[in-house]
Scaffold this motif. Sequence first.
Motif, mmCIF file in Angstrom:
data_model
loop_
_atom_site.group_PDB
_atom_site.id
_atom_site.type_symbol
_atom_site.label_atom_id
_atom_site.label_comp_id
_atom_site.label_asym_id
_atom_site.label_seq_id
_atom_site.Cartn_x
_atom_site.Cartn_y
_atom_site.Cartn_z
ATOM 1 N N ALA A 1 0.838 -1.200 0.000
ATOM 2 C CA ALA A 1 0.000 0.000 0.000
ATOM 3 C C ALA A 1 0.876 1.254 0.000
ATOM 4 C CB ALA A 1 -0.936 -0.013 1.193
ATOM 5 N N GLU A 2 1.939 1.227 0.778
ATOM 6 C CA GLU A 2 2.890 2.349 0.818
ATOM 7 C C GLU A 2 3.496 2.578 -0.563
ATOM 8 O OE1 GLU A 2 6.041 2.795 4.041
ATOM 9 O OE2 GLU A 2 7.220 2.100 2.318
ATOM 10 N N MET A 3 3.913 1.503 -1.237
ATOM 11 C CA MET A 3 4.513 1.626 -2.561
ATOM 12 C C MET A 3 3.530 2.252 -3.544
ATOM 13 S SD MET A 3 5.527 -1.295 -5.346
ATOM 14 C CE MET A 3 3.808 -1.428 -5.875
ATOM 15 N N ILE A 4 2.303 1.769 -3.549
ATOM 16 C CA ILE A 4 1.298 2.288 -4.480
ATOM 17 C C ILE A 4 1.073 3.774 -4.242
ATOM 18 C CG2 ILE A 4 -1.137 2.158 -5.133
ATOM 19 C CD1 ILE A 4 -0.927 -0.900 -4.504
ATOM 20 N N ASP A 5 1.007 4.158 -2.988
ATOM 21 C CA ASP A 5 0.820 5.570 -2.654
ATOM 22 C C ASP A 5 2.015 6.407 -3.123
ATOM 23 O OD1 ASP A 5 -0.594 7.765 -1.295
ATOM 24 O OD2 ASP A 5 1.096 7.672 0.116
ATOM 25 N N ARG A 6 3.213 5.944 -2.826
ATOM 26 C CA ARG A 6 4.423 6.687 -3.184
ATOM 27 C C ARG A 6 4.642 6.733 -4.687
ATOM 28 N NH1 ARG A 6 9.635 4.775 -0.202
ATOM 29 N NH2 ARG A 6 10.388 6.765 -0.986
ATOM 30 N N ALA A 7 4.202 5.675 -5.395
ATOM 31 C CA ALA A 7 4.444 5.570 -6.832
ATOM 32 C C ALA A 7 3.282 6.127 -7.660
ATOM 33 C CB ALA A 7 4.704 4.115 -7.204
#
Length: 85
Positions: free
Chosen positions: A42-48
């Motif tokens: 979820a963090e990756m999707i948000d950051r990306a």
Amino acid sequence: MAQIEIYTKAWCPYCTRAKRLLGDKGVSYEEFDITMGGPKRAEMIDRAGGRTTVPQIFIDGHHVGGSDDLAALEREGRLDALLNA
């Protein structure tokens, strides 16, 4: 030396390619394995910016993109400057 973060999944050939390029450059990186999903995914999707594919690579907090994007920076001769910032 720049801080490099890479989100990966097991058995991902693009992840292996990106990690090999970074290794060939002699830089260390922090790897987040999101094979099983969870909060790091979820963090990756948000950051990306909504991207869900792996790898997703960040250099000094700046989203570089995936394996093809990293390889393009290398071909263009711009990767070393980012890594040595």
